[in-house]
Design a protein around this motif. Structure first.
Motif, short mmCIF file in Angstrom:
data_model
loop_
_atom_site.label_atom_id
_atom_site.label_comp_id
_atom_site.label_asym_id
_atom_site.label_seq_id
_atom_site.Cartn_x
_atom_site.Cartn_y
_atom_site.Cartn_z
N PRO A 114 0.85 -1.21 0.00
CA PRO A 114 0.00 0.00 0.00
C PRO A 114 0.88 1.25 0.00
O PRO A 114 1.92 1.28 0.66
CB PRO A 114 -0.79 -0.13 1.30
CG PRO A 114 0.05 -1.00 2.18
CD PRO A 114 0.75 -1.95 1.27
N ARG A 115 0.47 2.23 -0.77
CA ARG A 115 1.28 3.43 -0.92
C ARG A 115 0.54 4.66 -0.40
O ARG A 115 -0.69 4.74 -0.46
CB ARG A 115 1.62 3.66 -2.40
CG ARG A 115 2.32 2.50 -3.08
CD ARG A 115 3.79 2.44 -2.76
NE ARG A 115 4.44 1.27 -3.35
CZ ARG A 115 5.74 1.06 -3.32
NH1 ARG A 115 6.54 1.94 -2.72
NH2 ARG A 115 6.27 -0.03 -3.86
N SER A 116 1.32 5.59 0.10
CA SER A 116 0.78 6.91 0.46
C SER A 116 1.48 7.94 -0.41
O SER A 116 2.67 7.80 -0.73
CB SER A 116 1.03 7.22 1.94
OG SER A 116 2.41 7.22 2.23
N ALA A 117 0.75 8.95 -0.82
CA ALA A 117 1.26 9.98 -1.72
C ALA A 117 1.76 9.38 -3.03
O ALA A 117 2.62 9.94 -3.71
CB ALA A 117 2.38 10.78 -1.05
N GLY A 118 1.25 8.17 -3.34
CA GLY A 118 1.59 7.53 -4.60
C GLY A 118 2.98 6.97 -4.70
O GLY A 118 3.37 6.43 -5.74
N PHE A 119 3.76 7.08 -3.62
CA PHE A 119 5.15 6.63 -3.72
C PHE A 119 5.61 5.88 -2.48
O PHE A 119 6.13 4.78 -2.56
CB PHE A 119 6.06 7.84 -3.96
CG PHE A 119 7.53 7.48 -4.06
CD1 PHE A 119 8.02 6.89 -5.22
CD2 PHE A 119 8.39 7.69 -3.00
CE1 PHE A 119 9.35 6.54 -5.32
CE2 PHE A 119 9.73 7.35 -3.09
CZ PHE A 119 10.21 6.77 -4.26
N ILE A 121 5.71 3.67 0.91
CA ILE A 121 4.97 2.54 1.47
C ILE A 121 4.28 2.99 2.75
O ILE A 121 4.91 3.56 3.65
CB ILE A 121 5.92 1.36 1.76
CG1 ILE A 121 6.49 0.80 0.45
CG2 ILE A 121 5.18 0.25 2.52
CD1 ILE A 121 7.50 -0.31 0.65
N ASP A 122 2.98 2.75 2.83
CA ASP A 122 2.20 3.08 4.03
C ASP A 122 2.32 1.92 5.01
O ASP A 122 1.60 0.93 4.91
CB ASP A 122 0.74 3.33 3.65
CG ASP A 122 -0.07 3.90 4.81
OD1 ASP A 122 0.25 3.56 5.96
OD2 ASP A 122 -1.00 4.67 4.55
N ARG A 123 3.24 2.05 5.93
CA ARG A 123 3.55 0.93 6.82
C ARG A 123 2.42 0.64 7.81
O ARG A 123 2.27 -0.50 8.25
CB ARG A 123 4.86 1.18 7.56
CG ARG A 123 6.04 1.24 6.59
CD ARG A 123 7.38 0.99 7.26
NE ARG A 123 8.40 0.81 6.23
CZ ARG A 123 8.69 -0.34 5.64
NH1 ARG A 123 8.04 -1.44 5.99
NH2 ARG A 123 9.62 -0.42 4.71
N SER A 124 1.64 1.63 8.13
CA SER A 124 0.50 1.39 9.01
C SER A 124 -0.53 0.48 8.35
O SER A 124 -1.00 -0.49 8.94
CB SER A 124 -0.14 2.72 9.40
OG SER A 124 -1.28 2.50 10.21
N VAL A 125 -0.85 0.80 7.09
CA VAL A 125 -1.79 -0.04 6.34
C VAL A 125 -1.18 -1.41 6.07
O VAL A 125 -1.86 -2.45 6.11
CB VAL A 125 -2.19 0.65 5.01
CG1 VAL A 125 -3.06 -0.27 4.16
CG2 VAL A 125 -2.89 1.96 5.29
N LEU A 126 0.12 -1.44 5.80
CA LEU A 126 0.83 -2.71 5.57
C LEU A 126 0.65 -3.64 6.77
O LEU A 126 0.29 -4.81 6.61
CB LEU A 126 2.32 -2.42 5.34
CG LEU A 126 3.21 -3.60 4.97
CD1 LEU A 126 3.04 -3.95 3.49
CD2 LEU A 126 4.68 -3.28 5.26
N ARG A 127 0.88 -3.12 7.97
CA ARG A 127 0.74 -3.94 9.18
C ARG A 127 -0.70 -4.37 9.39
O ARG A 127 -0.98 -5.51 9.78
CB ARG A 127 1.24 -3.17 10.40
CG ARG A 127 2.72 -2.86 10.40
CD ARG A 127 3.15 -2.26 11.73
NE ARG A 127 4.50 -1.72 11.66
CZ ARG A 127 4.79 -0.46 11.40
NH1 ARG A 127 3.82 0.43 11.19
NH2 ARG A 127 6.05 -0.05 11.36
N THR A 128 -1.64 -3.44 9.16
CA THR A 128 -3.05 -3.75 9.38
C THR A 128 -3.53 -4.86 8.47
O THR A 128 -4.21 -5.80 8.91
CB THR A 128 -3.91 -2.49 9.14
OG1 THR A 128 -3.50 -1.47 10.07
CG2 THR A 128 -5.38 -2.79 9.34
N ARG A 129 -3.16 -4.80 7.18
CA ARG A 129 -3.57 -5.84 6.24
C ARG A 129 -2.93 -7.17 6.58
O ARG A 129 -3.57 -8.23 6.50
CB ARG A 129 -3.23 -5.42 4.81
CG ARG A 129 -4.12 -4.31 4.26
CD ARG A 129 -3.71 -3.91 2.86
NE ARG A 129 -3.79 -5.02 1.91
CZ ARG A 129 -3.40 -4.92 0.64
NH1 ARG A 129 -2.91 -3.76 0.18
NH2 ARG A 129 -3.49 -5.97 -0.17
N ALA A 130 -1.66 -7.15 6.96
CA ALA A 130 -0.97 -8.39 7.32
C ALA A 130 -1.59 -9.01 8.57
O ALA A 130 -1.83 -10.22 8.63
CB ALA A 130 0.52 -8.12 7.54
#
Length: 507
Positions: A114-119, A121-130
């Motif tokens: 998942p990306r934020s600002a199009g570039f 990596i959104d680590r918060s969303v990454l952890r949530t999805r995992a």
């Protein structure tokens, strides 16, 4: 929605006339197989029969040399993993494909971050999805934990959860439960049934035949790269399925023999490590001691302790009446204890060496004359072992990575057996191994017991432990929850101990 057993006009996926040849080897020959939406289609066969090769072609990791693939009635060009993924095909491989240095979350969403600002990596969303995918399997791994810290069973959970993060039309599972316990397997099967209800088509490969009858709708049997049989699961039975697979009847899956136990061989007295607490047990000559437990119970740590990888912090161990406190695997071997590791690819085989060296590397001193290694002696020993353990292909100069998973397991088994150790620790000895090869491994274990050796069999396969062991030691959260004699050991009694609550409230 099309369900298994119905005559759908168009299969979700159709593989027709599939062939795959390597120099001197025809791995697949004119294979035809269909998969319908809402179906669990089981592929079975001996190691090297072509199952993983066929699914490798479907996942884009292997290029076919003949045949065609149609997806939803249209010709599909699958020439890379990316092309397969674009069609909505996902695969859980038999051997881990995770990147050890990356975290659990990074592995699970690798290439789909998942990306934020199009570039960035959104680590918060990454952890949530995992975390959400892991929770589907009832697991609570730290998403930030590096995969290299996980055992093989935990890595398999991550592989499965990784597939669940994607919206799939077809899911391929290659020996997904090889390192899982009954509890984890039950959770996985619940998810597979839910996916089937949604219309997902599932190819399921397993050597655990009881799983085929529990989860499958249809069966296709491969032997020597060809389809030799197929039927609805409801129309098959276990003896017939074994006969289709191996071309002969196997009267007794577990060739256990009663051997009179001799003197105490390996004794642990209240041994503790950083992860184990007050482990005590005795292994006698001629005895096969099973070790059971859920993921995180301490099975892996026990094997590491016995093989000198994880040091004991308190308590005592003796082997053959002498103090035993190995600090390295070499010290364990010298003292008379050998290990067949649960992770054959990462810890078991030496991928850059041929089969010959992988078999003899623990016993090279036998083939030294003067100060020189005699190649002729090493070759003779490797060839004899290759024949004894029926390793295929039989060319001892073949790269070990060219072997099927089951034959790599035989190489690791051969190396351990050839050490002539007094105690052999077999951790998941038949993971990913076909029913015929399992029988061979079991007969080798029986021969060890007859010879007065002691065997510690650590396994997540409860029927295997119940069929082959004299006693079963059950671990829970790093402790001994109890020990069951063969007559009282059942799946229910083992699981009751594996989920035991201790006096301090830990479960």
């Amino acid at each position: 929605m099309t369900r298994a057993g119905e005559n759908a006009a168009v299969p979700l996926l159709s593989m027709q006339g599939i062939g795959k040849s390597y120099p001197g080897v025809r791995a697949l020959d004119d294979v035809h197989i269909d998969l319908y939406a809402g179906e669990i289609h089981c592929l079975v066969g001996e190691n090297g029969a072509g199952k993983s090769t066929l699914m490798g072609i479907l996942s884009g990791g292997i290029v076919r040399t003949a045949g065609s693939i149609r997806f939803e009635g249209r010709e599909a060009s699958i020439d890379s993993p990316a092309a397969s993924q674009r069609l909505g095909i996902g695969m859980i491989h038999q051997e881990s494909r995770l990147v050890p240095a990356l975290s659990v979350a990074e592995n699970m969403l690798l290439g789909d971050e998942p990306r934020s600002a199009g570039f960035f990596i959104d680590r918060s969303v990454l952890r949530t999805r995992a975390r959400a995918a892991l929770e589907l399997l009832g697991e609570e791994f730290d998403p930030d934990c590096p995969v290299e810290r996980l055992g093989s069973a935990e890595r398999q959970i991550v592989e499965i959860a990784k597939a669940l993060t994607r919206d799939l039309r077809v899911l391929v599972l290659d020996e997904p439960t090889a390192a899982l316990t009954e509890r984890e397997k039950t959770r996985l099967f619940g998810i597979l049934r839910a996916l089937r209800e949604k219309g997902t088509g599932i190819f399921y490969i397993s050597h655990r035949l009881e799983e085929i009858f529990e989860i499958g709708d249809r069966i296709t049997v491969l032997r020597d790269g060809r389809v030799v049989a197929g039927s609805a699961v409801a129309d098959a039975d276990r003896p017939r399925l074994i006969r289709w697979m191996v071309g002969r009847d196997i009267e007794q899956e577990y060739p256990k023999e009663s051997v009179e136990a001799g003197a105490e061989l390996l004794v642990l007295d209240t041994v503790s490590t950083a992860t184990l607490r007050d482990i005590s047990f005795t292994l006698k000559e001629g005895e096969v001691l099973g070790v059971a437990g859920l993921i995180g119970s301490g099975k892996l740590e026990l094997s590491r302790l016995l093989y000198g990888v994880e040091p004991g912090l308190s308590g005592s161990m003796t082997l053959g009446g002498r103090s035993y406190a190995p600090r390295t695997p070499a010290a364990a071997l010298q003292a008379g204890l050998a290990l067949l590791t649960e992770d054959r690819n990462t810890l078991g085989v030496f991928p850059n060496l041929p089969v010959r060296a992988n078999i003899t590397i623990s016993t090279l001193t036998r083939h030294v004359r003067g100060r020189l290694l005699r190649a002729s002696l090493e070759d003779a020993a490797a060839r004899a072992a290759s024949e004894r353990y029926r390793i295929k292909p039989s060319d001892i100069e073949s790269p070990v990575t060219a072997l099927s998973g089951g034959n790599r397991q035989k190489v690791v088994l051969a190396r351990a057996m050839e050490t002539e150790a007094r105690v052999l620790v077999f951790h998941e000895p038949t993971a990913g191994v076909d029913v015929g090869a399992k029988f061979e491994i079991y007969t080798h274990i029986v021969s060890l017991a007859r010879a007065g050796k002691g065997v510690v069999m650590i396994s997540s396969d409860l029927p295997e432990l119940l069929g082959m062991c004299d006693r079963v030691l059950v671990l829970s959260r790093g402790r001994v929850a109890g020990t069951l004699e063969r007559a009282e050991a059942t799946q229910e009694t083992v699981m009751a101990l594996a989920t035991r609550t201790f006096e301090d409230g830990r479960t």
